[in-house]
Motif scaffolding. Structure first.
Motif, PDB file in Angstrom:
ATOM      1  N   SER A  74      42.770   7.885  -2.858  1.00 21.15           N
ATOM      2  CA  SER A  74      41.415   7.380  -2.627  1.00 21.15           C
ATOM      3  C   SER A  74      41.510   6.335  -1.525  1.00 21.15           C
ATOM      4  O   SER A  74      42.605   5.889  -1.173  1.00 21.15           O
ATOM      5  CB  SER A  74      40.855   6.757  -3.902  1.00 21.15           C
TER       6      SER A  74
ATOM      7  N   SER B 126      40.073   0.589   6.880  1.00 24.81           N
ATOM      8  CA  SER B 126      39.583   1.591   5.922  1.00 24.81           C
ATOM      9  C   SER B 126      38.094   1.829   6.087  1.00 24.81           C
ATOM     10  O   SER B 126      37.609   2.957   5.934  1.00 24.81           O
ATOM     11  CB  SER B 126      39.906   1.156   4.489  1.00 24.81           C
TER      12      SER B 126
ATOM     13  N   GLU C 130      36.425   1.615   8.874  1.00 24.91           N
ATOM     14  CA  GLU C 130      36.238   2.413  10.086  1.00 24.91           C
ATOM     15  C   GLU C 130      36.618   3.870   9.842  1.00 24.91           C
ATOM     16  O   GLU C 130      35.974   4.798  10.352  1.00 24.91           O
ATOM     17  CB  GLU C 130      37.078   1.811  11.221  1.00 24.91           C
TER      18      GLU C 130
ATOM     19  N   LYS D 225      36.421   5.339   6.889  1.00 27.07           N
ATOM     20  CA  LYS D 225      35.357   5.862   6.036  1.00 27.07           C
ATOM     21  C   LYS D 225      34.150   6.273   6.866  1.00 27.07           C
ATOM     22  O   LYS D 225      33.539   7.345   6.651  1.00 27.07           O
ATOM     23  CB  LYS D 225      34.955   4.791   5.022  1.00 27.07           C
ATOM     24  N   LYS D 226      33.796   5.431   7.832  1.00 29.68           N
ATOM     25  CA  LYS D 226      32.658   5.730   8.708  1.00 29.68           C
ATOM     26  C   LYS D 226      32.915   6.997   9.516  1.00 29.68           C
ATOM     27  O   LYS D 226      32.016   7.829   9.704  1.00 29.68           O
ATOM     28  CB  LYS D 226      32.410   4.534   9.637  1.00 29.68           C
TER      29      LYS D 226
ATOM     30  N   ILE E  57      34.939   9.536   8.665  1.00 32.97           N
ATOM     31  CA  ILE E  57      34.900  10.708   7.783  1.00 32.97           C
ATOM     32  C   ILE E  57      33.467  11.077   7.424  1.00 32.97           C
ATOM     33  O   ILE E  57      33.085  12.257   7.438  1.00 32.97           O
ATOM     34  CB  ILE E  57      35.719  10.436   6.489  1.00 32.97           C
ATOM     35  N   GLU E  58      32.654  10.064   7.148  1.00 32.13           N
ATOM     36  CA  GLU E  58      31.251  10.306   6.755  1.00 32.13           C
ATOM     37  C   GLU E  58      30.451  10.936   7.876  1.00 32.13           C
ATOM     38  O   GLU E  58      29.457  11.631   7.647  1.00 32.13           O
ATOM     39  CB  GLU E  58      30.602   9.001   6.297  1.00 32.13           C
ATOM     40  N   SER E  59      30.872  10.679   9.123  1.00 30.51           N
ATOM     41  CA  SER E  59      30.135  11.249  10.254  1.00 30.51           C
ATOM     42  C   SER E  59      30.251  12.769  10.302  1.00 30.51           C
ATOM     43  O   SER E  59      29.462  13.436  10.984  1.00 30.51           O
ATOM     44  CB  SER E  59      30.649  10.652  11.565  1.00 30.51           C
TER      45      SER E  59
ATOM     46  N   LEU F 279      30.282  14.586   7.400  1.00 30.01           N
ATOM     47  CA  LEU F 279      29.750  15.108   6.130  1.00 30.01           C
ATOM     48  C   LEU F 279      28.247  15.373   6.238  1.00 30.01           C
ATOM     49  O   LEU F 279      27.559  14.817   7.060  1.00 30.01           O
ATOM     50  CB  LEU F 279      30.036  14.107   5.004  1.00 30.01           C
TER      51      LEU F 279
END
Length: 288
Positions: A254, A277, A279, A281-282, A284-286, A288
């Motif tokens: 995680s 982390s 950055e 996360k941002k 990866i979310e871009s 999704l």
């Protein structure tokens, strides 16, 4: 179909010319020579009357096709020779043989003199494997880089050709790059004043510096690389973001687990890891 014959010539001693080589040159319709004046002396010695034309590094590309046409359409048997030794080995001939092969012309190679093989046979160094490099670059920086490549080669025995004016500089460069190398430097092979210098690189360099005729004749250098070193792979700086991404995608951590692992492993501080982390996360979310 007519053939192309690759005929070695003596590198110094005319008695090294084989009977088959003499017969081939007599029976062919045309002889291609690197230097016609030089080869004419050989032909005169053996009473060979075959027509002789020039074929050298400055005209081999332009002349090769016309020679191939003579073999194909005029059914001429043609012999290729060089000033000394075997054609195509640091001498002209490759272009012609390549085109001949591409046109399904049979290429016949004859046994004969080769300075590299003679030097290897008398060097007293391991010949179970060897690499032939021909002439190394003249420019010092390029020469050093070539010698470094030789040092990195897992095949430790190497053979190079060198001119008398540059032999000292070559051995000095080897001393800088491979100071523990063993050398056998062969001079004027098969000739009246044949000589060889064997030993560690410093000893050989000293012998050459004290040799009165060091700048006369041609040289073949056989070396054994006692300084073998694997070529270092360039360092890859992955960075914190890459490490976090790897732990998430490859190890199925995680985001929180990835941050904690990086801090525990001493890769980054808690603040650095947490910032990175967010950055990741941002990023990866871009997607999704």
């Amino acid at each position: 179909m007519s053939k192309l014959y690759v005929v070695p010539t003596p590198i110094g001693n005319l008695k090294d010319m084989t009977e088959r080589g003499i017969e081939t040159l007599k029976e062919c319709d045309l002889i291609l020579a690197e230097d016609t004046r030089h080869t004419q002396k050989l032909l005169n010695y053996f009473d060979i009357k075959t027509k002789l034309i020039s074929y050298h590094k400055f005209n081999e590309k332009s002349r090769s096709q016309e020679i191939i046409d003579e073999i194909l359409y005029e059914e001429k048997n043609i012999a290729l020779v060089t000033d000394a030794g075997t054609p195509c080995i640091s001498d002209p001939g490759y272009e012609l043989v390549k085109i001949a092969r591409e046109n399904n012309i049979e290429v016949i190679g004859l046994a004969g003199a080769s300075a590299a093989i003679i030097a290897l046979s008398i060097a007293g160094l391991d010949t179970s494997q060897f690499v032939f490099y021909g002439f190394l670059p003249r420019k010092k920086s390029e020469l050093i880089e070539s010698l470094k490549d030789i040092r990195h080669n897992h095949i430790k025995t190497f053979v190079v050709y060198e001119s008398p004016k540059r032999i000292i500089k070559l051995v000095e460069a080897i001393k800088d790059v491979m100071p523990n190398a063993s050398l056998c430097v062969c001079k004027e092979l098969t000739k009246l004043h044949e000589n060889s210098f064997f030993g560690g690189v410093e000893l050989v360099l000293d012998k050459l510096l004290n040799h009165i005729d060091v700048e006369r004749g041609e040289y073949v250098l056989v070396g054994y690389n006692n300084d073998f070193k694997e070529k270092e792979s360039p360092e890859i700086n992955v960075g914190i973001h890459g490490i976090i991404f790897d732990k998430i995608m490859q190890k199925e951590y995680s985001l929180k687990e990835a941050v904690n692992a990086i801090v525990e492993e001493g890769i980054a501080s808690k603040n650095e890891a947490y910032k990175a982390s967010l950055e990741v996360k941002k990023f990866i979310e871009s997607f999704l």
